[in-house]
Design an enzyme around this catalytic site. Structure first.
Site, PDB file in Angstrom:
ATOM      1  N   SER A   1     -24.421   6.959  39.679  1.00 23.66           N
ATOM      2  CA  SER A   1     -24.831   5.597  39.882  1.00 23.66           C
ATOM      3  C   SER A   1     -24.115   4.885  41.040  1.00 23.66           C
ATOM      4  O   SER A   1     -24.600   3.857  41.505  1.00 23.66           O
ATOM      5  CB  SER A   1     -24.578   4.791  38.599  1.00 23.66           C
ATOM      6  OG  SER A   1     -23.197   4.740  38.289  1.00 23.66           O
TER       7      SER A   1
ATOM      8  N   LYS B   1     -17.860  -1.773  43.597  1.00 23.57           N
ATOM      9  CA  LYS B   1     -19.092  -1.499  42.836  1.00 23.57           C
ATOM     10  C   LYS B   1     -19.420  -2.720  41.988  1.00 23.57           C
ATOM     11  O   LYS B   1     -18.518  -3.288  41.351  1.00 23.57           O
ATOM     12  CB  LYS B   1     -18.875  -0.259  41.965  1.00 23.57           C
ATOM     13  CG  LYS B   1     -20.120   0.208  41.210  1.00 23.57           C
ATOM     14  CD  LYS B   1     -19.849   1.516  40.448  1.00 23.57           C
ATOM     15  CE  LYS B   1     -21.097   2.022  39.739  1.00 23.57           C
ATOM     16  NZ  LYS B   1     -20.875   3.300  39.020  1.00 23.57           N
TER      17      LYS B   1
ATOM     18  N   SER C   1     -20.894   9.843  37.942  1.00 21.66           N
ATOM     19  CA  SER C   1     -21.278   8.820  38.923  1.00 21.66           C
ATOM     20  C   SER C   1     -20.311   8.571  40.060  1.00 21.66           C
ATOM     21  O   SER C   1     -20.629   7.820  40.974  1.00 21.66           O
ATOM     22  CB  SER C   1     -21.530   7.493  38.223  1.00 21.66           C
ATOM     23  OG  SER C   1     -22.819   7.489  37.693  1.00 21.66           O
TER      24      SER C   1
HETATM   25  N1  GLN Z   1     -26.308  10.098  35.935  1.00 20.87           N
HETATM   26  C1  GLN Z   1     -25.650   9.928  34.678  1.00 20.87           C
HETATM   27  C2  GLN Z   1     -26.415   8.989  33.788  1.00 20.87           C
HETATM   28  O1  GLN Z   1     -27.435   8.532  34.214  1.00 20.87           O
HETATM   29  C3  GLN Z   1     -24.234   9.486  34.881  1.00 20.87           C
HETATM   30  C4  GLN Z   1     -24.121   8.051  35.142  1.00 20.87           C
HETATM   31  C5  GLN Z   1     -22.709   7.601  35.294  1.00 20.87           C
HETATM   32  O2  GLN Z   1     -21.790   8.413  35.376  1.00 20.87           O
HETATM   33  N2  GLN Z   1     -22.551   6.299  35.280  1.00 20.87           N
HETATM   34  O3  GLN Z   1     -26.017   8.727  32.688  1.00 20.87           O
END
Ligand code: GLN
Length: 494
Positions: free
Chosen positions: A160, A79, A184
């Protein structure tokens, strides 16, 4: 010859060790799939040479009779939130475009030490803020999955870690790293029919991972099955003095401890997760999951997590608050982008750089975060959210006096189409409703594929465990995996 890209982590590791195929052959096969899949936009940068180099090292070790490591010969996707020495690291933001770190993150360094190689840096939501990959500066990832309605609507791979989920589902990588701040790892895994585990907060070092919300951020593996997650998590986890919140505990042998026999275990079903309007297919898959765990010998117990409904609002105060502080460092001086208009002073440069460098969602979070931390509102929002966070932890502590793991859906819906949610940030945030509580409480939680919905899209089931009990989570995941027999694959269109 068998298509090597159909193999997962364990099969590659074992096949390379036995000499069934070489690590270089594996790396070449995955490099070819990466090169042929630009339509998915899963990678920001491909690093085929790095993958080959690591594979050559593994093959040389094998020839010399040396041990190959837990991930020996396994190429993976990284990532693009993990700092990789000399390789562009962007967090999918314009503000970091061109940033080549002088150092390697602890987690990626551990993976390379364990014999893994890097296929490339995976796309994500900008600074990991998002649930669909639509906030990436480098264009959104497109899920390899499509609805079975004959249309060709582009689907969200989740976020994400959407580059990670798409790459693993599309066989561009046998596994990938993810990070999970509020879902995410789990939500993109669920959206793409793969497995992913967020370990207990502190298991994996945060050092060298671009910070979003430091009290929540955790790295973890995303792979094709539970065993592969266990193997890769062993390679990623461990105490790191460079991270003040790193857990100083030995890394258990999760792979060796895998067992899908749940006799004597109790599984909690949280009443509050049966939210109004829960998607019918998701509800049905949850019910099937309950039956599967019973079949594996577990006793099912209804439990209550009474503060669940406050988790999402608390998360969307705490995470932006920490983000606004963490992202203050992007000032045009030290990293990446610098926008210095003619005649500008230092303040102007900060403002111009940040205006040009951050995307809209990142700016929204910085504004919310700065607001909730401001003197007049700190107690009303931030302090209050921290109290709620404590109550949510207590809910889980109480539940875990009675049960060993908790079973719930990973997300309230299957994947949605790209563009279907962007205009409504609150609807997008709601997609995290089942993922965020475990994040706030720092608990290990995983998503495993549980079947397809009526549109032919994958659904995931989530298992949440006690702190430090990744083994319990993995084992319940294994019991589900054995019964779900999920073998669906996206049909190749890219
Ligand atoms: N979708 C969540 C956010 O936008 C979680 C993102 C994440 O876990 N990095 O904060």
């Amino acid at each position: 010859m068998t298509d090597l890209t159909e193999f997962g982590v364990a099969a590659i590791r074992d096949g390379v060790a036995k000499g069934d195929f070489s690590a270089v052959e594996v790396a070449e096969a995955f490099n070819a799939n990466v090169a042929a899949a630009s339509a998915l936009n899963a990678f920001i940068v491909a690093t085929p040479d790095a993958a080959i180099e690591a594979a050559k090292a593994t093959d040389a070790r094998r020839a010399a009779g040396q041990s190959l490591g837990k991930m020996g010969g396994v190429p993976i996707g990284m990532k693009d939130l993990f700092a990789t020495k000399g390789v562009q690291t962007t967090a999918a933001s314009h503000i970091l475009e061109g940033f080549r770190p002088e150092y390697e993150s602890t987690v990626s360094a551990k993976l390379w030490d364990a014999g893994a190689g890097m296929l490339g840096k995976l796309n994500l939501d900008q600074f990991a803020m998002g649930s669909s990959n639509e906030t990436s500066y480098f264009g959104n990832v497109i899920s390899p999955w499509r609805r079975n309605d004959g249309g060709n609507a582009a689907m969200a791979p989740g976020g994400s870690s959407g580059g990670s989920s798409a790459a693993v589902a599309a066989r561009l990588a046998p596994a990938a790293t993810g990070t999970d701040t509020g879902g995410s790892i789990r939500q993109p895994s669920a959206f793409t029919g793969i497995s992913g585990i967020k370990p207990t907060y502190g298991r994996c070092s945060r050092w060298g991972i671009v910070a979003f919300a430091s009290s929540l951020d955790q790295a973890g593996p995303m792979a094709r099955d539970v065993r592969d997650c266990a193997i890769m998590l062993e390679a990623m986890a461990g105490f790191d003095p460079k991270d003040a919140t790193s857990l100083n505990l030995p890394v258990p042998e999760w792979e060796a401890g895998l067992s899908g026999d749940l006799r004597g275990k109790k599984v909690g079903i949280p009443r509050e997760y049966r939210v109004d309007g829960l998607d019918a297919d998701v509800a049905a898959s949850w019910d099937r999951g309950i039956e599967w765990l019973k079949d594996a010998g577990a006793e099912i117990v209804e439990i209550s997590l009474p503060h669940t409904k406050y988790a999402l609002p608390a998360y969307y105060i705490i995470a932006p608050a920490e983000a606004s502080s963490n992202l203050a460092r992007y000032d045009g001086v030290r990293y990446g982008l610098r926008d210095l208009p003619d005649g500008a002073n230092l303040q102007d440069m900060y403002a111009a750089t940040r205006a040009a460098g951050f995307g809209a969602e990142v700016k929204r979070r910085i504004l919310i975060g700065t607001y909730v931390l401001s003197a007049g509102f700190y107690d009303a929002y931030y302090t209050q959210a921290q109290k709620v966070r404590t109550l949510i932890s207590h809910d889980f502590k109480n539940a875990f006096t009675e049960v060993d793991v908790i079973l719930a859906p990973t997300a309230p819906t299957a994947a949605f189409g790209l563009g279907e949610m962007v205009s409504d940030p609150l609807a997008m945030y709601l997609n995290d409703v089942f993922a965020v509580p475990a994040s706030l409480a720092g608990l290990p939680a995983m998503s495993v594929p549980a079947g397809l919905n009526r549109e032919g899209l994958p659904l995931g089931l989530q298992i949440i465990g006690r702190e430090f009990d990744e083994q319990g989570v993995l084992n319940a995941g294994l019991a589900i995996e054995a019964r779900a027999q999920f073998s669906a694959k996206p049909e190749k269109w890219w």
